[in-house]
Scaffold this motif. Structure first.
Motif: not given
Length: 261
Positions: A210, A214, A206-208
């Protein structure tokens, strides 16, 4: 399973899609679900297909669309779907996806095979099955949701760009082969679209996922692409939108994206 529904009372009698049946694949989320909602609003009798029937059933209850199970990678599922759908005027080939972001030197061939099966072979399988009905309609529409990845290659995207280049070529070839038939062949090629699943399915983090968006002011959303699809399908039938590339204003090209700090 929802059956054929009456046209929504909120749709004007002279709506562009009135009296026409549209099939939308990959309709359980993202662009497919947004397209189904928009085409219902335009007066089409919409048939939605996907594997996740819980989501399709909810979408059908919300919109009045008809929900039928469909796994494009399974010939038997496609046969059952085609047998249940009835006459078809419009086919929106939306189902697809990217499943890795690896360089070719580290290619996972299982991921490549899955990408090609979903994006290309499944699309051909359903198109072949429904094409006679589009011809018989006398004013058929065959629309492919492609991608700018089908026009421009980029590092780490070979499995997906190869598949979407194939979809682009498929649309071009069909337009030539159907030149004397009453069927339009349309390709909508979106750039950066922020949906709930596409990038997450690709990178599995999920971080990658998002991070891809960004700092980008207003990336496209599914409804933006659905708007383009509806516009192309509701032009007078002698007007063929061969290829419509749509990007957010912040994305000048595949590799040139403005990100605010």
């Amino acid at each position: 399973m929802p059956g054929p529904s009456a046209q929504s009372p909120s749709v004007p009698a002279g709506a562009p899609g009135a009296g026409r049946t549209a099939v939308v694949t990959g309709a359980s989320s993202g662009i497919g679900a947004a397209t189904a909602r928009r085409l219902v609003a335009e007066g089409f009798d919409v048939v939605v297909g996907a594997r996740r029937m819980d989501r399709l059933t909810a979408l059908a209850a919300e919109t009045g669309a008809r929900a039928l199970p469909l796994d494009l990678t399974d010939p038997d599922s496609v046969t059952e779907f085609v047998g249940a759908v009835g006459p078809v005027d419009v086919l929106v080939n939306n189902a697809g996806g990217a499943f890795d972001a690896s360089p070719v030197a580290e290619a996972d061939l299982d991921s490549w095979a899955r990408t090609y099966e979903v994006n290309v072979l499944g699309t051909v399988r359903l198109t072949k099955a429904l094409l006679p009905r589009l011809v018989d309609s006398g004013a058929g529409d065959l629309l492919f949701v492609g991608s700018t990845a089908g026009l421009v290659s980029y590092e780490g995207g070979a499995s997906y760009t190869a598949a979407k280049h194939a979809v682009h070529t498929l649309a071009e070839t069909l337009r030539l082969e159907l030149f004397d038939q009453p069927v339009r062949v349309v390709e909508i090629a979106p750039g950066m679209v922020r949906t709930e699943e596409f990038t997450l399915n690709r990178v599995q983090d999920r971080e990658r996922a998002e991070a891809v968006y960004r700092g980008v002011r207003k990336p496209l959303v599914a409804e933006d692409v659905a708007d383009c699809i509806a516009w192309a399908l509701t032009r007078p039938h002698h007007v063929n939108v061969d290829l419509l590339v749509v990007r957010p204003r912040a994305q000048a090209a595949q590799h040139k994206v403005h990100r605010e700090v």
